[in-house]
Design an enzyme around this catalytic site. Structure first.
Site, mmCIF file in Angstrom:
data_model
loop_
_atom_site.group_PDB
_atom_site.id
_atom_site.type_symbol
_atom_site.label_atom_id
_atom_site.label_comp_id
_atom_site.label_asym_id
_atom_site.label_seq_id
_atom_site.Cartn_x
_atom_site.Cartn_y
_atom_site.Cartn_z
ATOM 1 C CE1 TYR A 23 -2.964 7.123 4.851
ATOM 2 C CE2 TYR A 23 -4.066 5.377 4.138
ATOM 3 C CZ TYR A 23 -2.786 5.771 4.793
ATOM 4 O OH TYR A 23 -1.656 4.990 4.980
ATOM 5 C CG HIS A 29 -1.352 0.794 1.971
ATOM 6 N ND1 HIS A 29 -2.346 1.915 1.525
ATOM 7 C CD2 HIS A 29 -0.958 1.604 2.919
ATOM 8 C CE1 HIS A 29 -2.191 3.126 1.956
ATOM 9 N NE2 HIS A 29 -1.601 3.245 3.527
ATOM 10 C CG ASP A 62 -30.762 -19.264 17.884
ATOM 11 O OD1 ASP A 62 -29.549 -19.783 17.375
ATOM 12 O OD2 ASP A 62 -32.530 -19.187 17.228
HETATM 13 P P1 FAD Z 1 4.025 -6.004 12.271
HETATM 14 O O1 FAD Z 1 4.104 -5.656 13.130
HETATM 15 O O2 FAD Z 1 4.090 -6.854 11.352
HETATM 16 O O3 FAD Z 1 4.520 -7.001 13.342
HETATM 17 C C1 FAD Z 1 5.019 -8.560 13.527
HETATM 18 C C2 FAD Z 1 6.443 -8.868 14.072
HETATM 19 O O4 FAD Z 1 6.414 -10.320 13.995
HETATM 20 C C3 FAD Z 1 7.495 -8.324 12.748
HETATM 21 O O5 FAD Z 1 8.328 -7.639 13.205
HETATM 22 C C4 FAD Z 1 8.580 -9.528 12.289
HETATM 23 O O6 FAD Z 1 9.709 -9.245 12.314
HETATM 24 C C5 FAD Z 1 7.936 -10.478 13.369
HETATM 25 N N1 FAD Z 1 8.290 -11.530 13.091
HETATM 26 C C6 FAD Z 1 7.672 -12.406 11.411
HETATM 27 N N2 FAD Z 1 7.569 -14.016 11.553
HETATM 28 C C7 FAD Z 1 9.277 -13.632 12.520
HETATM 29 C C8 FAD Z 1 9.416 -14.521 12.906
HETATM 30 N N3 FAD Z 1 9.708 -16.208 12.301
HETATM 31 N N4 FAD Z 1 10.628 -14.471 13.784
HETATM 32 C C9 FAD Z 1 10.112 -13.675 14.853
HETATM 33 N N5 FAD Z 1 9.283 -13.007 14.331
HETATM 34 C C10 FAD Z 1 8.776 -12.801 13.212
HETATM 35 N N6 FAD Z 1 -2.744 0.808 10.178
HETATM 36 C C11 FAD Z 1 -3.444 2.036 11.231
HETATM 37 O O7 FAD Z 1 -4.504 1.537 11.821
HETATM 38 N N7 FAD Z 1 -3.414 3.265 10.736
HETATM 39 C C12 FAD Z 1 -2.767 3.551 9.752
HETATM 40 O O8 FAD Z 1 -3.161 4.680 9.236
HETATM 41 C C13 FAD Z 1 -2.035 2.484 9.384
HETATM 42 N N8 FAD Z 1 -1.544 2.777 8.333
HETATM 43 C C14 FAD Z 1 -1.046 2.400 7.947
HETATM 44 C C15 FAD Z 1 0.413 2.586 6.342
HETATM 45 C C16 FAD Z 1 1.143 1.419 5.421
HETATM 46 C C17 FAD Z 1 2.035 1.886 4.910
HETATM 47 C C18 FAD Z 1 0.901 -0.180 6.210
HETATM 48 C C19 FAD Z 1 2.155 -0.887 5.674
HETATM 49 C C20 FAD Z 1 0.107 -0.439 7.398
HETATM 50 C C21 FAD Z 1 -0.765 0.929 7.716
HETATM 51 N N9 FAD Z 1 -1.959 0.579 8.831
HETATM 52 C C22 FAD Z 1 -2.225 0.951 9.742
HETATM 53 C C23 FAD Z 1 -1.612 -1.483 8.971
HETATM 54 C C24 FAD Z 1 -0.718 -2.077 10.529
HETATM 55 O O9 FAD Z 1 0.535 -1.242 10.453
HETATM 56 C C25 FAD Z 1 -0.759 -2.933 10.231
HETATM 57 O O10 FAD Z 1 -1.912 -3.198 10.312
HETATM 58 C C26 FAD Z 1 -0.399 -2.997 12.267
HETATM 59 O O11 FAD Z 1 1.142 -2.647 12.123
HETATM 60 C C27 FAD Z 1 -0.287 -4.620 12.128
HETATM 61 O O12 FAD Z 1 0.798 -5.069 13.323
HETATM 62 P P2 FAD Z 1 0.949 -6.579 13.802
HETATM 63 O O13 FAD Z 1 2.361 -6.069 14.857
HETATM 64 O O14 FAD Z 1 0.717 -7.683 13.836
HETATM 65 O O15 FAD Z 1 2.715 -6.780 12.759
HETATM 66 N N1 THG Z 2 -34.117 -25.173 11.146
HETATM 67 C C1 THG Z 2 -33.362 -25.801 11.933
HETATM 68 N N2 THG Z 2 -32.720 -25.567 12.495
HETATM 69 C C2 THG Z 2 -31.486 -24.237 12.954
HETATM 70 C C3 THG Z 2 -32.559 -23.076 12.375
HETATM 71 C C4 THG Z 2 -33.890 -23.063 11.314
HETATM 72 N N3 THG Z 2 -31.229 -23.889 13.308
HETATM 73 C C5 THG Z 2 -30.604 -22.597 13.869
HETATM 74 C C6 THG Z 2 -31.835 -21.520 13.954
HETATM 75 N N4 THG Z 2 -32.273 -21.817 12.530
HETATM 76 C C7 THG Z 2 -32.301 -21.761 14.765
HETATM 77 N N5 THG Z 2 -33.134 -20.685 15.177
HETATM 78 C C8 THG Z 2 -34.224 -20.882 15.086
HETATM 79 C C9 THG Z 2 -35.758 -20.126 15.448
HETATM 80 C C10 THG Z 2 -36.798 -20.684 16.231
HETATM 81 C C11 THG Z 2 -37.083 -21.178 15.733
HETATM 82 C C12 THG Z 2 -36.361 -22.445 15.055
HETATM 83 C C13 THG Z 2 -34.807 -22.782 14.876
HETATM 84 C C14 THG Z 2 -38.654 -22.113 15.835
HETATM 85 N N6 THG Z 2 -39.069 -21.815 17.412
HETATM 86 C C15 THG Z 2 -40.023 -22.046 17.211
HETATM 87 C C16 THG Z 2 -41.391 -20.727 18.965
HETATM 88 O O1 THG Z 2 -39.984 -19.586 19.090
HETATM 89 O O2 THG Z 2 -41.887 -20.440 19.042
HETATM 90 C C17 THG Z 2 -40.655 -22.075 18.587
HETATM 91 C C18 THG Z 2 -39.428 -23.076 19.459
HETATM 92 C C19 THG Z 2 -40.123 -24.605 20.648
HETATM 93 O O3 THG Z 2 -41.587 -24.530 20.367
HETATM 94 O O4 THG Z 2 -39.898 -24.541 21.702
HETATM 95 O O5 THG Z 2 -39.290 -22.390 15.400
HETATM 96 O O6 THG Z 2 -33.831 -22.586 11.065
HETATM 97 N N7 THG Z 2 -33.563 -27.112 11.726
#
Ligand code: FAD
Ligand code: THG
Length: 823
Positions: free
Chosen positions: A263, A232, A553
């Protein structure tokens, strides 16, 4: 500590891989919770080891459509505001400003202001003149307005990493730089140690916080880490005369020009500019070396690639258009910096199912770093985080969503769309179709309009039903935004389901087969309802965590003495059950090998009965019962239940017979005017019935009583989470049904809700979870988390900045006596 395997399993010896902002924050959060045996291994030199953190410009915009991401960002801001190194604060609260130069963007900023209000971030829509006041270098003639967030600002990421390192070290953590991790050791499915070029480090828990090197560490552990590194562009101008007097590193808000994917921030008298406008530049993490002092002269940091001028050129014109003063200055330096993108843009967190004790804290922005670290530390120490993490849980990816091809394609697309105005229903365009049900060909013939979910193609409505549309004005016109991914055909499909009969493709509904001598006892103990019923019973029941939060659920069908089919929600359900299952219980995800059609509507019995010799009468096949039978040539498991609140069955069969099942039902249904109906109608009908959707209406942040599913809890038995419910306070908030007053109004979800007596200082009282037009009711339904309010209370929902009046309703909104289902 003794080192027998038993005690080691329960030990708290932690190795964190990577000392970027995430690893350092995590060491701080873990040691703060008493897990002080923490070793952070880092390949590069501290304090700037060369990962993404080492050059992050540190912009922190807190607002996101995701409540969880916003909570992460709010915590990061709060924490960094409290940290400093040698008197230099780790956060500069200069505020944030997002600009609109098109009407679509201005509308979107209103929507973002809604998210901010819903999730507790201060912000307001401001005029172009106010934007100019906040950023005097702007050419306000191209600006229509902005979104100003005074608590956003700049994180000094390396400083924050240092501050947190110091705190962690003071509690006993050690940070070892120039240690390159080369292997992960394991035994019996658990991690045991981390191998480096300078020795082996025993561990009970290993956390990969290796940033975009995550896939490399993952491969050492045998765990897929679905992230794609992309470069980037970031550049700095030469000094600007207009900023010559600047005394601070930054004074003006961090600035976003999303319409051109750009930005900006100040660097004293220079402007830093980041661009997402260029083509995606994927980087192979396996080809990126670690920091190498010997090469430092030609490659300052492993995560920083040479600036590609040709990718920058078009953006430079946009920069000068917005900030004409830049034209004089020009660019002094730039680079292509690498960081991680996931298929859905969310972080990848949690413990691997394949390798216990191996945790991920990957694909995390600086913005979310402290919040993520807190959540992961809570998860490791307490078994659960205090915020809902299901959108970040690594188990969310299906097998088909973890291939390198998928991860690269989607990750690159996330880069492209980073600043796009995205509709909540908008699917990615590629790779599609990926997963299709056996009825796909028939759905296409019927003109299905597909959206995508979990990799599945899911019909939202069928053009074949266009002739059923009520053209007499029964369905109100929609605004342009809510009309996207919507059709009046959905209304017709909903009506046909209430009046006649419709086929719904329920194949993507997750199905687990649970078998073995211990199956009944296990499921009974894991869930809240009574499952000790004879084979043939289906039960609606809840999976809770130890704190009483709703993990899912389920419907549990007892098909045989030791054989159950569980209808579940996310892949995390399988993970949770598998984690707890004793050896005499076997759990298998059978979703992909099977399929399901919901046949629902008052004529469902007339359609199905002639196809079988079994008795499908109300007496012969009661509500919430299951039968294994044949429909024509097709062996099916039939369950009499309905998420849309009508008479009918879910019919399951194996994938090979799916098409035959569809055709059999279709043929038999002709006499009853059967239609195929899609998710759009489905969602409307389920909201009319008040059926909750897990992950949207309720999560592990909620207990069953406040979520309105207390009826599925039997306190006269033991189950996971029971103790917490015993001591649960009377609910202060409730999942509340609202009906919009104006029959033509709609909202879509996540909007803030204002109530006359609740909310403080102009803050909303709560937020909408799901919403849909209720075609039977003739009103839009919105469920919202609100303080307990009596039915009839008037509230208003803010939709694109407009106040939409709504009224608290009584549940269920439709068929309260269940006369349509139980007959
Ligand atoms: P990193 O900082 O990459 O840290 C990972 C570390 O793991 C590294 O230091 C690496 O050396 C270490 N490592 C990897 N492999 C090994 C290994 N095998 N052994 C030992 N160590 C290892 N984010 C924002 O929120 N705002 C911004 O404005 C923004 N701007 C950005 C602009 C740019 C140009 C870039 C590149 C990024 C930007 N980001 C921004 C994103 C942000 O920088 C990253 O998402 C964030 O820094 C990631 O942090 P991290 O700790 O996960 O990774
Ligand atoms: N079908 C089946 N499984 C499921 C869903 C489904 N699992 C995940 C999710 N959907 C679960 N959600 C619901 C929500 C409501 C009901 C069924 C699954 C339902 N409720 C009735 C009621 O509230 O009146 C009956 C409850 C009861 O008698 O206890 O029918 O879509 N297979």
């Amino acid at each position: 500590m003794s080192s027998t395997p038993e005690t080691r399993q329960r030990g708290h010896q932690v190795v964190i891989i990577g000392a970027g902002i995430v690893g350092c924050s995590l060491a701080d959060e873990l040691t703060a919770r008493g897990w002080t045996d923490v070793t952070v291994l880092e390949q590069g030199p501290l304090p700037a080891p060369g990962g993404s953190t080492s050059h992050a410009p540190g912009l922190v915009f807190q607002t996101s459509p995701s409540k969880t991401l916003t909570a992460f960002a709010r915590y990061t801001v709060e924490k960094f505001n409290s940290l400093q190194v040698d008197g230099v604060p780790c956060f500069d609260p200069v505020g944030g400003l997002e600009l609109a130069t098109t009407p679509e963007r201005l509308a979107d900023l209103h929507r973002r202001a809604g998210y901010a209000a819903s999730w507790g971030v201060r912000g307001e829509i401001v005029s172009a003149a106010r934007c100019k006041e906040l950023w005097p270098l702007l050419d306000e003639s191209i600006v229509l307005g902005g979104f100003h967030t005074p608590d956003d600002g700049l994180a000094r990421a390396l400083l924050a990493a240092r501050a947190q390192t110091a705190r962690a070290e003071s509690r006993g953590a050690r940070f070892l730089d120039r240690h390159t991790v080369t292997g992960i050791e394991q035994q019996d499915g658990r991690v045991t140690a981390v191998v480096t070029d300078r020795g082996t480090f025993p561990a009970d828990h290993v956390v990969s916080a290796a940033g975009f090197w995550g896939p490399v560490i993952g491969r050492m552990a045998g765990v897929d880490i679905p992230l794609q590194p992309l470069a980037h562009q970031y550049a700095k101008t030469r000094p600007l005369a207009e900023l010559a007097a600047a005394a601070q590193e930054a004074e003006k808000p961090i600035l976003r020009f999303q319409d051109r994917d750009l930005y900006f921030r100040e660097h004293t008298d220079r402007i830093g500019i980041g661009s997402y406008a260029h083509r995606p530049l994927p980087v192979d993490p396996f080809a990126v070396p670690g920091y190498d002092a010997a090469r430092a002269y030609d490659m300052e940091m492993p995560s920083s690639y040479p600036f590609t001028e040709e990718d920058w050129a078009p953006s430079w014109d946009d920069c000068r258009r917005l900030l004409p003063a830049l034209g004089e200055a020009g660019i002094e330096e730039g680079f292509n910096g690498v960081f991680s993108f996931t298929p859905d843009g969310m972080p990848v967190l949690g413990e691997s199912r394949r390798l216990r004790g191996f945790w991920l804290a990957e694909a995390v922005w600086v913005t979310h770093s402290a919040g993520v670290a807190k959540a992961v530390a809570e998860w490791m120490v307490d078994g659960r985080a205090s915020v809902d993490l299901h959108e970040c849980d690594l188990t969310r990816f299906e097998d088909a969503q973890r291939s390198p091809a998928y991860v690269c394609e989607r990750g690159s697309q996330q880069f492209v769309e980073v600043y796009d105005v995205l509709h909540p229903l908008q699917p990615m365009e590629r790779p599609r179709p990926l997963r299709v049900s056996p009825f796909y060909a028939r759905q296409q013939e019927l003109g299905a309009y597909f959206l995508e979910g979990g990799g599945w193609e899911r019909p939202h409505w069928y053009e074949a039903n266009a002739p059923l549309v009520d053209t007499t004005g029964g369905v109100p016109e929609r605004d342009a935004w809510s009309a996207r991914y919507w059709s009046p055909i959905a209304a017709a499909e909903a009506r046909a389901t209430r009046e006649k009969v419709a086929l719904y493709d329920m194949t993507p509904l997750r199905r687990l087969e649970v078998t073995g001598p211990g199956a009944l006892g296990f499921l009974h103990r894991m869930t809240t309802n009574n499952l000790r019923k004879k084979p043939g019973a289906v039960t609606y029941t809840l999976l809770l965590d130890e704190r009483g939060g709703i993990r899912s659920d389920l419907t549990v069908a007892r098909l045989g003495a030791d054989r159950f089919q569980v209808g579940a929600n996310s892949p995390a359900d399988l993970d949770w059950l598998a984690r707890h299952a004793p050896d005499d219980v076997h759990i298998r995800d059978i979703t992909s090998g099977t399929c399901c059609i919901g046949v629902w509507g008052p004529l469902a019995r007339d359609l199905v009965q002639p196809l079988t010799r079994d008795d499908f009468s109300h007496e012969g096949f009661g509500y919430f019962r299951a039968k294994e039978t044949y429909l024509g040539h097709v062996p099916v498991t039939a369950m009499r239940l309905s998420y849309v609140g009508e008479l009918g069955w879910e019919l399951y069969t194996t994938a090979d017979l799916g098409l035959r099942l569809w055709d059999t039902l279709w043929e038999a249904g002709r006499a009853h005017d059967v239609i195929a109906a899609g998710r759009s109608a489905f969602n409307s009908l389920r909201l009319e019935k008040g059926y909750r959707a897990w992950g949207v209406d309720m999560t592990d942040e909620h207990d069953p009583y406040e979520a309105g599913v207390g009826f599925a809890v039997r306190m006269d038995k033991e189950f996971v989470g029971r103790e917490a419910l015993d001591s649960a306070a009377a609910p202060a908030r409730r999942l509340t049904p609202l009906l919009l007053d104006d029959p033509a109004a709609v909202v879509l979800g996540k909007e803030p809700v204002y109530a006359p007596t609740a909310g403080t200082g102009g803050a909303p009282a709560g937020y909408v979870t799901s919403a849909s037009y209720g075609y039977t009711l003739g009103r839009c339904i919105a469920y919202a988390w609100l303080p307990a309010l009596p039915a009839g209370t008037g509230v208003h929902i803010e939709y694109f900045g407009e106040k939409v009046p709504a009224t608290v309703a009584e549940e269920p909104l439709f068929d309260p006596k269940m006369t349509r289902i139980r007959r």
